[in-house]
Design a protein around this motif. Structure first.
Motif, PDB file in Angstrom:
ATOM      1  N   THR A 125     -10.693 -15.285 -10.927  1.00  0.00           N
ATOM      2  CA  THR A 125     -11.211 -14.013 -10.451  1.00  0.00           C
ATOM      3  C   THR A 125     -10.722 -13.717  -9.047  1.00  0.00           C
ATOM      4  O   THR A 125     -10.289 -12.621  -8.737  1.00  0.00           O
ATOM      5  N   LYS A 126     -10.738 -14.722  -8.195  1.00  0.00           N
ATOM      6  CA  LYS A 126     -10.295 -14.525  -6.816  1.00  0.00           C
ATOM      7  C   LYS A 126      -8.813 -14.186  -6.759  1.00  0.00           C
ATOM      8  O   LYS A 126      -8.394 -13.273  -6.065  1.00  0.00           O
ATOM      9  N   LEU A 127      -8.010 -14.937  -7.518  1.00  0.00           N
ATOM     10  CA  LEU A 127      -6.571 -14.769  -7.415  1.00  0.00           C
ATOM     11  C   LEU A 127      -6.098 -13.463  -8.023  1.00  0.00           C
ATOM     12  O   LEU A 127      -5.118 -12.890  -7.575  1.00  0.00           O
ATOM     13  N   VAL A 132      -6.841  -5.787 -11.952  1.00  0.00           N
ATOM     14  CA  VAL A 132      -7.759  -5.668 -13.068  1.00  0.00           C
ATOM     15  C   VAL A 132      -7.177  -4.752 -14.129  1.00  0.00           C
ATOM     16  O   VAL A 132      -6.330  -3.898 -13.851  1.00  0.00           O
ATOM     17  N   GLY A 133      -7.647  -4.934 -15.360  1.00  0.00           N
ATOM     18  CA  GLY A 133      -7.207  -4.091 -16.455  1.00  0.00           C
ATOM     19  C   GLY A 133      -6.952  -4.898 -17.707  1.00  0.00           C
ATOM     20  O   GLY A 133      -6.737  -6.109 -17.653  1.00  0.00           O
ATOM     21  N   GLY A 137       0.629  -3.894 -20.013  1.00  0.00           N
ATOM     22  CA  GLY A 137       1.460  -3.997 -18.818  1.00  0.00           C
ATOM     23  C   GLY A 137       0.875  -4.924 -17.769  1.00  0.00           C
ATOM     24  O   GLY A 137       1.555  -5.824 -17.268  1.00  0.00           O
ATOM     25  N   ILE A 138      -0.399  -4.738 -17.431  1.00  0.00           N
ATOM     26  CA  ILE A 138      -0.999  -5.550 -16.370  1.00  0.00           C
ATOM     27  C   ILE A 138      -1.316  -6.952 -16.870  1.00  0.00           C
ATOM     28  O   ILE A 138      -1.272  -7.923 -16.099  1.00  0.00           O
ATOM     29  N   THR A 139      -1.594  -7.098 -18.169  1.00  0.00           N
ATOM     30  CA  THR A 139      -1.803  -8.435 -18.747  1.00  0.00           C
ATOM     31  C   THR A 139      -0.523  -9.250 -18.660  1.00  0.00           C
ATOM     32  O   THR A 139      -0.541 -10.444 -18.317  1.00  0.00           O
ATOM     33  N   ASP A 140       0.622  -8.598 -18.961  1.00  0.00           N
ATOM     34  CA  ASP A 140       1.911  -9.292 -18.859  1.00  0.00           C
ATOM     35  C   ASP A 140       2.191  -9.719 -17.420  1.00  0.00           C
ATOM     36  O   ASP A 140       2.720 -10.810 -17.176  1.00  0.00           O
ATOM     37  N   VAL A 141       1.848  -8.873 -16.451  1.00  0.00           N
ATOM     38  CA  VAL A 141       2.068  -9.212 -15.043  1.00  0.00           C
ATOM     39  C   VAL A 141       1.272 -10.453 -14.665  1.00  0.00           C
ATOM     40  O   VAL A 141       1.790 -11.365 -13.999  1.00  0.00           O
ATOM     41  N   ARG A 142       0.005 -10.519 -15.084  1.00  0.00           N
ATOM     42  CA  ARG A 142      -0.816 -11.684 -14.763  1.00  0.00           C
ATOM     43  C   ARG A 142      -0.237 -12.957 -15.383  1.00  0.00           C
ATOM     44  O   ARG A 142      -0.230 -14.021 -14.757  1.00  0.00           O
TER      45      ARG A 142
END
Length: 487
Positions: A125-127, A132-133, A137-142
């Motif tokens: 959560t911190k990192l 968020v999302g 697209g944002i899942t792939d980035v994480r």
């Protein structure tokens, strides 16, 4: 978004709470006393349980039975014979948005304070805050961040301005073995080309006019950590050659110095430009591009992940609360309209909008009419005309007036109030400041009444900006209140 549970046997009270929570865009469920034990047990992760305390003995038994869940008492005074750490507070009718918002915030804090230690140690959560999302697209980035952070590869972050490229870089740093070292950002596009070399590599005393002492550069300051080169596409060609040498040999000299210095720095670069096109035009070195582009990460534009906007709004509002700023709440209609905007400024534009709204409408519910005109869209994605007052907007405006009572609001304007202020000067003088304030209040009330309380049209009639009129309404506590029947 956490789930809320409404427990009440009073159908009228339950329906009123459901209307308010639905209007606020909260995810909620409701049930009666007979079903609440099974409902609570089915999902123990309730954000808060709004419990009608009409039967205090039963209500207290339920609160005591589930100590891990925060409860909010609605409408009645409990017996007071027992103390409950998980009883966050009580709400009494009429329920106001500031009171409800504060108790929901305290419920979140209760969850945080009582979260198991193991869940606090994961660090995810911190990192991943500000990333968020649930979109692809944002899942792939994480996922890419998790993969590249533990290794020493150079990273090139691509994406439009405002998509959070520096946030990605910081997450990579804090998840890497270099997390205890410094994270040093440099915006290559904000520093003149003739000063960039000194900024990156430092200089010796007397190296140029104004160099009155030796100075370390960003490479030395980032030793043992990460150097983030933002807008690398704006770096001049002569500097690109020197940067390439550092990447290849891990050595450099200060400007005006002869001593060769070694560096232990991880490089993360970012740009909103198309570097491959710049290579073809001779404006970016191909060899530097391939040195930097070992592990590319592309941050998606906000318009391509509009489904993440509700979660982003929640994140941005939480950030305001943590910074002791006045938070706001968004209705579903306002959220839907924001999801239809094209967002050329991406997440940065959204963040600026939320901060602006928190200043204009502190502790209030943001509806479609509170949004600047360029963010106002109907269900088909068509932008409303600037003076349009749709039926849906009117209904929701009436709902706000009915559900949220503003403390200290001025009483409805009477016919006498709306009469012009006497312009003759009394023989014993006048307090000019109070006189002008009364005049201004009366004219504002008249304009609002004539324009059916549509602020944009009233502002046009008064020859002022809409935001200026909103500030004056707040200053003088001018709020439309429903008149009693028969008046």
């Amino acid at each position: 978004m956490s789930k809320l549970l409404v427990v009440s046997e009073n159908q009228t009270r339950k329906q009123n709470l459901e209307i308010i929570l639905s209007f606020l865009g909260e995810q909620f469920f409701s049930c009666g006393y007979t079903d609440c034990v099974a409902t609570i047990a089915e999902s123990g992760d309730w954000g808060a349980i709004l419990l009608d305390g009409e039967v205090p003995e039963i209500a207290e038994d339920i609160i005591e039975k589930y100590p891990d869940s925060p409860f909010i008492n609605i409408g009645f005074q409990l017996s007071g014979d027992r103390e409950f750490k998980n009883l966050i507070g009580s709400l009494y009718e009429p329920i106001t948005y500031p009171n409800l918002s504060e108790l929901l915030k305290l419920s979140n804090e209760y969850h945080t304070a009582n979260r198991p230690l193991s869940s606090l140690m994961t660090g995810k959560t911190k990192l991943f805050r500000s990333l968020v999302g649930n979109s692809h697209g944002i899942t792939d980035v994480r996922e890419l961040i998790e993969q590249v952070a533990p290794v020493e590869a150079n990273v090139l972050i691509l994406g439009e301005s405002g998509t959070g490229k520096e946030v990605v870089a910081r997450n990579i740093h804090y998840m890497s073995k270099r997390q205890k070292g410094p994270f040093v950002p440099v915006n290559c596009g904000a520093i003149p080309g003739d000063l960039l070399e000194s900024e990156l590599f430092g200089h010796e005393k007397g190296a140029f006019t104004g160099a009155i002492s030796a100075r370390k550069g960003r490479f030395e300051l980032a030793e043992g950590g990460t150097l983030f080169l933002d807008e690398i596409g704006d770096m001049p060609l002569q500097m690109q050659v020197k940067l390439l040498r550092v990447l290849q040999e891990r050595i450099f000299e200060r400007v005006g110095g002869a001593k060769t210095l070694r560096c232990d720095v991880r490089i993360i670069a970012a740009t909103h430009r198309n570097l491959e096109e710049m290579i073809l035009k001779g404006r970016f070195r191909e060899d530097l591009y391939y040195r930097l582009n070992v592990f590319p990460i592309e941050t998606p534009a906000l318009r391509d992940r509009a489904q993440d906007i509700p979660l982003l709004l929640q994140e941005l509002v939480t950030r305001l609360e943590n910074n002791k700023q006045s938070p706001v709440k968004f209705t579903q209609t306002a959220m839907g309209s924001l999801m239809r905007h094209s967002w050329p400024g991406n997440v940065r534009e959204l963040s600026n909008l939320v901060e602006r709204l928190s200043i204009l409408h502190p502790l209030q519910v943001i509806d479609l009419k509170h949004l600047p005109h360029k963010y106002q869209f109907d269900d088909n994605g068509t932008q409303f005309p600037e003076s349009d007052n749709t039926e849906k907007e009117q209904q929701e405006r009436d709902a706000i007036n009915a559900m949220f009572k503003f403390e200290g609001a001025s009483p409805p304007a009477s016919d006498t109030d709306l009469q012009s202020v006497d312009a003759s000067l009394p023989s014993d003088g006048v307090n000019l400041k109070e006189y002008l304030s009364d005049l201004e209040i009366n004219l504002i009330k008249q304009a609002l009444e004539q324009q059916d309380w549509v602020v944009a049209r009233a502002a046009d009639q008064l020859g002022m900006r809409r935001t200026t009129l909103v500030e004056k309404m707040r200053k003088y506590e001018i709020v439309r209140l429903e008149k009693a029947d028969g008046q």
